[in-house]
Design a protein around this motif. Structure first.
Motif, mmCIF file in Angstrom:
data_model
loop_
_atom_site.group_PDB
_atom_site.id
_atom_site.type_symbol
_atom_site.label_atom_id
_atom_site.label_comp_id
_atom_site.label_asym_id
_atom_site.label_seq_id
_atom_site.Cartn_x
_atom_site.Cartn_y
_atom_site.Cartn_z
ATOM 1 N N ALA B 129 35.378 43.327 39.707
ATOM 2 C CA ALA B 129 35.967 44.244 38.814
ATOM 3 C C ALA B 129 35.848 43.646 37.404
ATOM 4 O O ALA B 129 35.722 44.217 36.241
ATOM 5 C CB ALA B 129 37.322 44.757 39.083
ATOM 6 N N ILE B 130 36.278 42.121 37.247
ATOM 7 C CA ILE B 130 36.438 41.523 35.932
ATOM 8 C C ILE B 130 35.223 41.106 35.431
ATOM 9 O O ILE B 130 34.587 41.509 34.441
ATOM 10 C CB ILE B 130 37.214 40.191 36.314
ATOM 11 N N VAL B 131 33.975 41.025 36.334
ATOM 12 C CA VAL B 131 32.489 40.514 35.932
ATOM 13 C C VAL B 131 32.096 41.840 35.407
ATOM 14 O O VAL B 131 31.271 41.744 34.388
ATOM 15 C CB VAL B 131 32.072 40.169 37.143
ATOM 16 N N TYR B 132 32.298 42.957 36.025
ATOM 17 C CA TYR B 132 31.828 44.475 35.513
ATOM 18 C C TYR B 132 32.328 44.543 34.181
ATOM 19 O O TYR B 132 31.581 44.937 33.331
ATOM 20 C CB TYR B 132 32.391 45.307 36.512
ATOM 21 N N LEU B 133 33.708 44.281 33.812
ATOM 22 C CA LEU B 133 34.388 44.536 32.705
ATOM 23 C C LEU B 133 33.757 43.651 31.669
ATOM 24 O O LEU B 133 33.601 43.982 30.610
ATOM 25 C CB LEU B 133 35.755 44.082 32.898
ATOM 26 N N ALA B 134 33.472 42.425 31.966
ATOM 27 C CA ALA B 134 32.662 41.332 31.092
ATOM 28 C C ALA B 134 31.438 41.990 30.675
ATOM 29 O O ALA B 134 31.207 41.691 29.597
ATOM 30 C CB ALA B 134 32.564 40.009 31.674
ATOM 31 N N HIS B 135 30.680 42.558 31.590
ATOM 32 C CA HIS B 135 29.411 43.086 31.465
ATOM 33 C C HIS B 135 29.221 44.329 30.423
ATOM 34 O O HIS B 135 28.730 44.443 29.586
ATOM 35 C CB HIS B 135 28.657 43.463 32.754
ATOM 36 N N LYS B 136 30.152 45.212 30.965
ATOM 37 C CA LYS B 136 30.384 46.552 30.312
ATOM 38 C C LYS B 136 31.356 46.606 29.211
ATOM 39 O O LYS B 136 31.071 47.645 28.215
ATOM 40 C CB LYS B 136 30.420 47.658 31.353
ATOM 41 N N GLY B 137 32.394 46.234 29.375
ATOM 42 C CA GLY B 137 33.603 46.403 28.422
ATOM 43 C C GLY B 137 34.155 47.629 28.944
ATOM 44 O O GLY B 137 33.710 48.354 29.759
ATOM 45 N N ASN B 138 35.103 48.341 28.015
ATOM 46 C CA ASN B 138 35.677 49.347 28.194
ATOM 47 C C ASN B 138 36.073 49.974 27.029
ATOM 48 O O ASN B 138 37.162 49.409 26.417
ATOM 49 C CB ASN B 138 36.719 49.451 29.117
ATOM 50 N N THR B 139 35.608 51.130 26.384
ATOM 51 C CA THR B 139 35.953 51.512 25.149
ATOM 52 C C THR B 139 37.261 52.083 24.843
ATOM 53 O O THR B 139 38.113 52.042 24.176
ATOM 54 C CB THR B 139 34.866 52.495 24.580
ATOM 55 N N SER B 140 37.863 52.817 26.239
ATOM 56 C CA SER B 140 39.018 53.432 25.942
ATOM 57 C C SER B 140 40.137 52.333 25.965
ATOM 58 O O SER B 140 41.180 52.873 25.117
ATOM 59 C CB SER B 140 39.254 54.218 27.443
#
Lengths: 185, 185
Positions: B129-140
Protein backbone atom coordinates in the motif's frame (compact mmCIF):
# COMPACT_ATOMS: atom_id res chain seq x y z
CA UNK A 1 -14.43 -50.60 7.82
CA UNK A 2 -14.97 -47.97 5.15
CA UNK A 3 -18.72 -47.99 5.61
CA UNK A 4 -18.29 -47.66 9.34
CA UNK A 5 -15.99 -44.69 8.96
CA UNK A 6 -18.39 -42.89 6.69
CA UNK A 7 -21.11 -43.41 9.23
CA UNK A 8 -18.81 -41.80 11.80
CA UNK A 9 -18.71 -44.89 14.02
CA UNK A 10 -15.27 -46.51 13.69
CA UNK A 11 -13.11 -43.53 14.56
CA UNK A 12 -9.90 -43.79 16.53
CA UNK A 13 -11.41 -42.29 19.68
CA UNK A 14 -14.33 -44.68 19.56
CA UNK A 15 -17.47 -42.92 20.86
CA UNK A 16 -16.42 -39.36 21.55
CA UNK A 17 -15.19 -38.34 18.08
CA UNK A 18 -18.51 -37.76 16.25
CA UNK A 19 -19.88 -35.78 19.20
CA UNK A 20 -16.69 -33.70 19.46
CA UNK A 21 -16.73 -33.09 15.71
CA UNK A 22 -20.37 -32.03 15.85
CA UNK A 23 -19.51 -29.58 18.62
CA UNK A 24 -16.60 -28.22 16.57
CA UNK A 25 -18.90 -27.88 13.54
CA UNK A 26 -21.52 -25.96 15.52
CA UNK A 27 -18.81 -23.60 16.84
CA UNK A 28 -17.54 -23.36 13.24
CA UNK A 29 -21.03 -22.29 12.12
CA UNK A 30 -21.28 -19.63 14.87
CA UNK A 31 -17.79 -18.26 14.07
CA UNK A 32 -18.71 -17.99 10.39
CA UNK A 33 -21.88 -16.04 11.17
CA UNK A 34 -19.96 -13.67 13.49
CA UNK A 35 -17.14 -13.23 10.93
CA UNK A 36 -19.67 -12.58 8.14
CA UNK A 37 -21.37 -9.88 10.23
CA UNK A 38 -17.99 -8.38 11.19
CA UNK A 39 -16.73 -8.13 7.60
CA UNK A 40 -20.10 -6.87 6.35
CA UNK A 41 -20.11 -4.26 9.09
CA UNK A 42 -16.58 -3.20 8.15
CA UNK A 43 -17.51 -2.91 4.48
CA UNK A 44 -20.60 -0.83 5.26
CA UNK A 45 -18.81 1.39 7.80
CA UNK A 46 -16.00 2.11 5.34
CA UNK A 47 -18.25 2.35 2.29
CA UNK A 48 -20.48 5.03 3.82
CA UNK A 49 -17.61 7.18 5.09
CA UNK A 50 -17.71 10.72 3.76
CA UNK A 51 -16.95 14.04 5.39
CA UNK A 52 -17.55 17.53 4.08
CA UNK A 53 -15.66 20.31 5.81
CA UNK A 54 -17.33 23.66 6.45
CA UNK A 55 -14.27 25.53 5.15
CA UNK A 56 -11.76 25.37 2.31
CA UNK A 57 -7.98 25.75 2.55
CA UNK A 58 -5.21 25.99 0.06
CA UNK A 59 -3.91 22.49 0.64
CA UNK A 60 -7.04 20.42 1.25
CA UNK A 61 -10.15 19.74 -0.75
CA UNK A 62 -13.19 20.23 1.44
CA UNK A 63 -14.56 16.74 0.96
CA UNK A 64 -13.12 13.35 1.97
CA UNK A 65 -14.69 10.12 0.82
CA UNK A 66 -13.50 6.55 1.22
CA UNK A 67 -12.96 6.14 -2.54
CA UNK A 68 -10.48 9.01 -2.64
CA UNK A 69 -7.98 6.37 -1.54
CA UNK A 70 -7.83 3.21 -3.71
CA UNK A 71 -6.74 1.15 -0.71
CA UNK A 72 -10.04 1.89 1.03
CA UNK A 73 -11.94 0.87 -2.11
CA UNK A 74 -10.02 -2.42 -2.08
CA UNK A 75 -10.90 -2.77 1.61
CA UNK A 76 -14.63 -2.42 0.91
CA UNK A 77 -14.49 -4.85 -2.03
CA UNK A 78 -12.43 -7.46 -0.14
CA UNK A 79 -14.64 -7.30 2.94
CA UNK A 80 -17.77 -7.68 0.81
CA UNK A 81 -16.32 -10.67 -1.06
CA UNK A 82 -15.22 -12.38 2.16
CA UNK A 83 -18.62 -11.72 3.75
CA UNK A 84 -20.27 -13.28 0.68
CA UNK A 85 -17.95 -16.28 0.84
CA UNK A 86 -18.70 -16.73 4.56
CA UNK A 87 -22.46 -16.74 3.92
CA UNK A 88 -22.03 -19.32 1.13
CA UNK A 89 -19.74 -21.44 3.34
CA UNK A 90 -22.53 -21.69 5.93
CA UNK A 91 -24.14 -24.33 3.69
CA UNK A 92 -21.04 -26.54 3.92
CA UNK A 93 -20.78 -25.80 7.64
CA UNK A 94 -24.34 -27.10 8.13
CA UNK A 95 -23.44 -30.16 6.06
CA UNK A 96 -20.49 -30.74 8.42
CA UNK A 97 -22.78 -30.51 11.47
CA UNK A 98 -25.09 -33.15 10.00
CA UNK A 99 -22.30 -35.44 8.73
CA UNK A 100 -19.65 -35.17 11.42
CA UNK A 101 -17.33 -37.62 9.61
CA UNK A 102 -17.29 -35.69 6.33
CA UNK A 103 -13.66 -35.16 5.43
CA UNK A 104 -13.63 -33.78 1.88
CA UNK A 105 -15.81 -30.77 2.65
CA UNK A 106 -13.65 -29.90 5.67
CA UNK A 107 -10.43 -29.95 3.62
CA UNK A 108 -12.18 -27.88 0.95
CA UNK A 109 -13.19 -25.33 3.60
CA UNK A 110 -9.67 -25.20 5.11
CA UNK A 111 -8.19 -24.26 1.73
CA UNK A 112 -10.84 -21.61 1.00
CA UNK A 113 -10.48 -20.29 4.55
CA UNK A 114 -6.71 -19.95 4.11
CA UNK A 115 -7.22 -18.02 0.85
CA UNK A 116 -9.90 -15.81 2.45
CA UNK A 117 -7.61 -15.24 5.46
CA UNK A 118 -4.78 -14.03 3.23
CA UNK A 119 -7.14 -11.88 1.14
CA UNK A 120 -8.83 -10.25 4.14
CA UNK A 121 -5.55 -9.69 6.01
CA UNK A 122 -4.11 -8.02 2.91
CA UNK A 123 -7.06 -5.63 2.68
CA UNK A 124 -7.20 -4.90 6.40
CA UNK A 125 -3.50 -4.23 6.86
CA UNK A 126 -3.16 -2.17 3.68
CA UNK A 127 -6.02 -0.01 4.94
CA UNK A 128 -4.38 0.11 8.38
CA UNK A 129 -1.13 1.33 6.79
CA UNK A 130 -3.02 4.18 5.08
CA UNK A 131 -5.00 5.01 8.24
CA UNK A 132 -1.72 5.18 10.16
CA UNK A 133 -0.33 7.54 7.53
CA UNK A 134 -3.46 9.69 7.72
CA UNK A 135 -3.04 9.94 11.48
CA UNK A 136 0.71 10.45 11.71
CA UNK A 137 1.80 11.60 8.25
CA UNK A 138 5.43 11.13 7.26
CA UNK A 139 7.95 13.93 7.35
CA UNK A 140 10.55 12.13 5.21
CA UNK A 141 8.15 11.73 2.31
CA UNK A 142 6.41 15.06 2.96
CA UNK A 143 3.05 13.36 3.45
CA UNK A 144 0.86 15.39 5.78
CA UNK A 145 -1.38 13.97 8.49
CA UNK A 146 -4.84 14.65 7.08
CA UNK A 147 -6.63 13.65 10.30
CA UNK A 148 -6.28 17.13 11.76
CA UNK A 149 -8.66 18.33 9.08
CA UNK A 150 -10.78 15.24 8.50
CA UNK A 151 -11.38 14.19 12.06
CA UNK A 152 -14.60 12.20 11.72
CA UNK A 153 -13.43 10.65 8.43
CA UNK A 154 -10.35 9.31 10.20
CA UNK A 155 -12.31 8.01 13.19
CA UNK A 156 -14.76 6.23 10.92
CA UNK A 157 -12.09 4.59 8.74
CA UNK A 158 -10.06 3.57 11.82
CA UNK A 159 -13.12 2.04 13.45
CA UNK A 160 -14.08 0.08 10.35
CA UNK A 161 -10.78 -1.82 10.57
CA UNK A 162 -11.88 -3.52 13.80
CA UNK A 163 -14.43 -5.79 12.14
CA UNK A 164 -11.86 -7.00 9.62
CA UNK A 165 -9.25 -7.84 12.23
CA UNK A 166 -11.85 -9.67 14.33
CA UNK A 167 -12.67 -11.74 11.23
CA UNK A 168 -8.94 -12.45 10.67
CA UNK A 169 -8.64 -13.90 14.18
CA UNK A 170 -11.82 -15.93 13.63
CA UNK A 171 -10.40 -17.34 10.37
CA UNK A 172 -7.25 -18.52 12.19
CA UNK A 173 -9.48 -20.23 14.78
CA UNK A 174 -11.62 -21.75 11.98
CA UNK A 175 -8.52 -23.27 10.33
CA UNK A 176 -7.38 -24.61 13.71
CA UNK A 177 -10.78 -26.18 14.45
CA UNK A 178 -11.14 -27.65 10.97
CA UNK A 179 -7.75 -29.36 11.10
CA UNK A 180 -8.62 -30.78 14.52
CA UNK A 181 -11.93 -32.06 13.14
CA UNK A 182 -10.21 -33.58 10.08
CA UNK A 183 -7.81 -35.46 12.33
CA UNK A 184 -10.77 -37.04 14.14
CA UNK A 185 -12.65 -38.13 11.02
CA UNK B 1 -5.72 -50.92 15.89
CA UNK B 2 -4.14 -47.94 17.62
CA UNK B 3 -0.66 -49.40 17.42
CA UNK B 4 -1.15 -50.15 13.75
CA UNK B 5 -2.25 -46.60 13.07
CA UNK B 6 0.73 -45.11 14.82
CA UNK B 7 2.98 -47.25 12.71
CA UNK B 8 1.23 -45.87 9.65
CA UNK B 9 -0.03 -49.28 8.51
CA UNK B 10 -3.80 -49.44 9.07
CA UNK B 11 -4.83 -46.29 7.24
CA UNK B 12 -8.01 -45.99 5.26
CA UNK B 13 -6.25 -46.16 1.89
CA UNK B 14 -4.34 -49.28 2.92
CA UNK B 15 -0.88 -49.19 1.34
CA UNK B 16 -0.66 -45.88 -0.48
CA UNK B 17 -1.29 -43.49 2.44
CA UNK B 18 2.11 -43.56 4.20
CA UNK B 19 3.91 -43.20 0.87
CA UNK B 20 1.64 -40.33 -0.20
CA UNK B 21 2.10 -38.64 3.17
CA UNK B 22 5.86 -39.03 2.92
CA UNK B 23 5.75 -37.43 -0.52
CA UNK B 24 3.63 -34.56 0.83
CA UNK B 25 6.07 -34.12 3.74
CA UNK B 26 9.08 -33.94 1.41
CA UNK B 27 7.29 -31.34 -0.72
CA UNK B 28 6.39 -29.54 2.53
CA UNK B 29 10.09 -29.46 3.47
CA UNK B 30 11.10 -28.06 0.05
CA UNK B 31 8.36 -25.40 0.17
CA UNK B 32 9.53 -24.32 3.63
CA UNK B 33 13.13 -23.95 2.46
CA UNK B 34 12.01 -21.90 -0.57
CA UNK B 35 9.68 -19.73 1.55
CA UNK B 36 12.44 -19.16 4.13
CA UNK B 37 14.84 -18.03 1.40
CA UNK B 38 12.14 -15.82 -0.18
CA UNK B 39 11.27 -14.04 3.09
CA UNK B 40 14.93 -13.71 4.07
CA UNK B 41 15.68 -12.25 0.64
CA UNK B 42 12.79 -9.79 1.02
CA UNK B 43 13.98 -8.73 4.47
CA UNK B 44 17.56 -8.20 3.25
CA UNK B 45 16.50 -6.41 0.04
CA UNK B 46 14.26 -4.04 1.98
CA UNK B 47 16.64 -3.65 4.93
CA UNK B 48 19.56 -2.53 2.78
CA UNK B 49 17.55 -0.02 0.74
CA UNK B 50 18.96 3.48 0.89
CA UNK B 51 19.30 6.17 -1.74
CA UNK B 52 21.14 9.47 -1.58
CA UNK B 53 20.24 12.01 -4.18
CA UNK B 54 22.93 14.20 -5.76
CA UNK B 55 20.81 17.30 -5.27
CA UNK B 56 18.60 18.93 -2.64
CA UNK B 57 15.19 20.54 -3.19
CA UNK B 58 12.86 22.51 -1.01
CA UNK B 59 10.38 19.68 -0.58
CA UNK B 60 12.53 16.56 -0.39
CA UNK B 61 15.27 15.44 1.92
CA UNK B 62 18.21 14.18 -0.12
CA UNK B 63 18.28 10.77 1.47
CA UNK B 64 15.67 7.98 1.50
CA UNK B 65 16.09 4.93 3.70
CA UNK B 66 13.71 2.06 4.35
CA UNK B 67 13.28 3.06 8.01
CA UNK B 68 11.96 6.48 7.10
CA UNK B 69 8.64 4.67 6.73
CA UNK B 70 7.52 2.63 9.78
CA UNK B 71 5.62 0.24 7.50
CA UNK B 72 8.87 -0.80 5.81
CA UNK B 73 10.48 -1.39 9.22
CA UNK B 74 7.54 -3.64 10.10
CA UNK B 75 8.03 -5.40 6.76
CA UNK B 76 11.68 -6.18 7.54
CA UNK B 77 10.87 -7.35 11.07
CA UNK B 78 7.93 -9.52 9.98
CA UNK B 79 9.87 -11.13 7.12
CA UNK B 80 12.79 -11.89 9.45
CA UNK B 81 10.50 -13.43 12.07
CA UNK B 82 8.69 -15.57 9.48
CA UNK B 83 12.03 -16.67 7.96
CA UNK B 84 13.18 -17.66 11.46
CA UNK B 85 9.95 -19.56 12.11
CA UNK B 86 10.30 -21.38 8.76
CA UNK B 87 13.85 -22.49 9.60
CA UNK B 88 12.71 -23.76 13.02
CA UNK B 89 9.70 -25.53 11.46
CA UNK B 90 12.06 -27.52 9.22
CA UNK B 91 12.77 -29.71 12.28
CA UNK B 92 9.10 -30.65 12.57
CA UNK B 93 8.91 -31.08 8.81
CA UNK B 94 11.75 -33.62 8.93
CA UNK B 95 9.96 -35.38 11.80
CA UNK B 96 6.86 -35.60 9.57
CA UNK B 97 8.92 -37.15 6.75
CA UNK B 98 10.22 -39.84 9.11
CA UNK B 99 6.90 -40.48 10.84
CA UNK B 100 4.35 -40.17 8.07
CA UNK B 101 1.44 -40.95 10.42
CA UNK B 102 2.25 -38.21 12.92
CA UNK B 103 -0.91 -36.19 13.40
CA UNK B 104 -0.24 -33.86 16.33
CA UNK B 105 2.81 -32.19 14.79
CA UNK B 106 0.91 -31.62 11.54
CA UNK B 107 -2.00 -29.89 13.31
CA UNK B 108 0.52 -27.84 15.29
CA UNK B 109 2.19 -26.75 12.03
CA UNK B 110 -1.14 -25.90 10.36
CA UNK B 111 -2.00 -23.49 13.19
CA UNK B 112 1.44 -21.85 13.21
CA UNK B 113 1.36 -21.67 9.40
CA UNK B 114 -2.02 -19.91 9.51
CA UNK B 115 -0.69 -17.37 12.03
CA UNK B 116 2.50 -16.86 9.99
CA UNK B 117 0.39 -16.49 6.82
CA UNK B 118 -1.71 -13.75 8.39
CA UNK B 119 1.36 -12.01 9.83
CA UNK B 120 3.33 -12.09 6.58
CA UNK B 121 0.35 -11.04 4.44
CA UNK B 122 -0.24 -8.11 6.77
CA UNK B 123 3.37 -6.94 6.43
CA UNK B 124 3.54 -7.50 2.67
CA UNK B 125 0.28 -5.77 1.82
CA UNK B 126 0.86 -2.84 4.16
CA UNK B 127 4.23 -2.31 2.46
CA UNK B 128 2.51 -2.71 -0.93
CA UNK B 129 0.00 0.00 0.00
CA UNK B 130 2.86 2.39 0.85
CA UNK B 131 4.81 1.45 -2.29
CA UNK B 132 1.69 2.14 -4.35
CA UNK B 133 1.37 5.53 -2.67
CA UNK B 134 5.04 6.28 -3.34
CA UNK B 135 4.51 5.47 -7.02
CA UNK B 136 1.16 7.15 -7.61
CA UNK B 137 0.74 9.62 -4.77
CA UNK B 138 -2.77 10.78 -3.87
CA UNK B 139 -4.14 14.11 -4.97
CA UNK B 140 -7.08 14.10 -2.54
CA UNK B 141 -4.82 13.81 0.48
CA UNK B 142 -2.07 15.95 -1.07
CA UNK B 143 0.44 13.12 -0.82
CA UNK B 144 3.07 13.43 -3.54
CA UNK B 145 4.52 10.55 -5.53
CA UNK B 146 8.08 10.38 -4.21
CA UNK B 147 9.22 7.88 -6.83
CA UNK B 148 10.02 10.62 -9.34
CA UNK B 149 12.83 11.68 -7.04
CA UNK B 150 13.77 8.41 -5.41
CA UNK B 151 13.75 6.14 -8.40
CA UNK B 152 16.11 3.38 -7.30
CA UNK B 153 14.65 3.46 -3.75
CA UNK B 154 11.20 2.77 -5.19
CA UNK B 155 12.40 0.01 -7.49
CA UNK B 156 14.22 -1.70 -4.66
CA UNK B 157 11.27 -1.55 -2.23
CA UNK B 158 8.84 -2.70 -4.94
CA UNK B 159 11.08 -5.63 -5.82
CA UNK B 160 11.49 -6.72 -2.23
CA UNK B 161 7.71 -7.33 -2.04
CA UNK B 162 7.97 -10.22 -4.50
CA UNK B 163 9.66 -12.60 -2.07
CA UNK B 164 6.99 -11.98 0.54
CA UNK B 165 4.12 -12.64 -1.82
CA UNK B 166 5.77 -15.82 -3.10
CA UNK B 167 6.00 -16.96 0.54
CA UNK B 168 2.31 -16.11 1.08
CA UNK B 169 1.33 -18.38 -1.82
CA UNK B 170 3.62 -21.12 -0.48
CA UNK B 171 1.99 -20.85 2.97
CA UNK B 172 -1.47 -21.36 1.44
CA UNK B 173 -0.13 -24.47 -0.36
CA UNK B 174 1.49 -25.68 2.89
CA UNK B 175 -1.83 -25.43 4.75
CA UNK B 176 -3.56 -27.26 1.90
CA UNK B 177 -0.97 -30.08 1.88
CA UNK B 178 -0.95 -30.41 5.66
CA UNK B 179 -4.71 -30.79 5.87
CA UNK B 180 -4.61 -33.41 3.13
CA UNK B 181 -1.87 -35.27 5.03
CA UNK B 182 -3.83 -35.05 8.30
CA UNK B 183 -6.87 -36.59 6.62
CA UNK B 184 -4.76 -39.58 5.53
CA UNK B 185 -3.19 -40.23 8.95
Amino acid sequence: MKGGLEGGEASKVPLAAPAVNRGISILDFIFRVVAALATLGSAIAMGTTSETLPFFTQFMRFRAQYDDLPTFTFFVVANSIVAGYLVLSLALSVFNIIRSAAKGTRIFLVILDAVALAFLTAAASAAAAIVYLAHKGNTSANWFAICQQFDSFCERTSGSLIGSFVAVVLFILLILMSSMAISRC
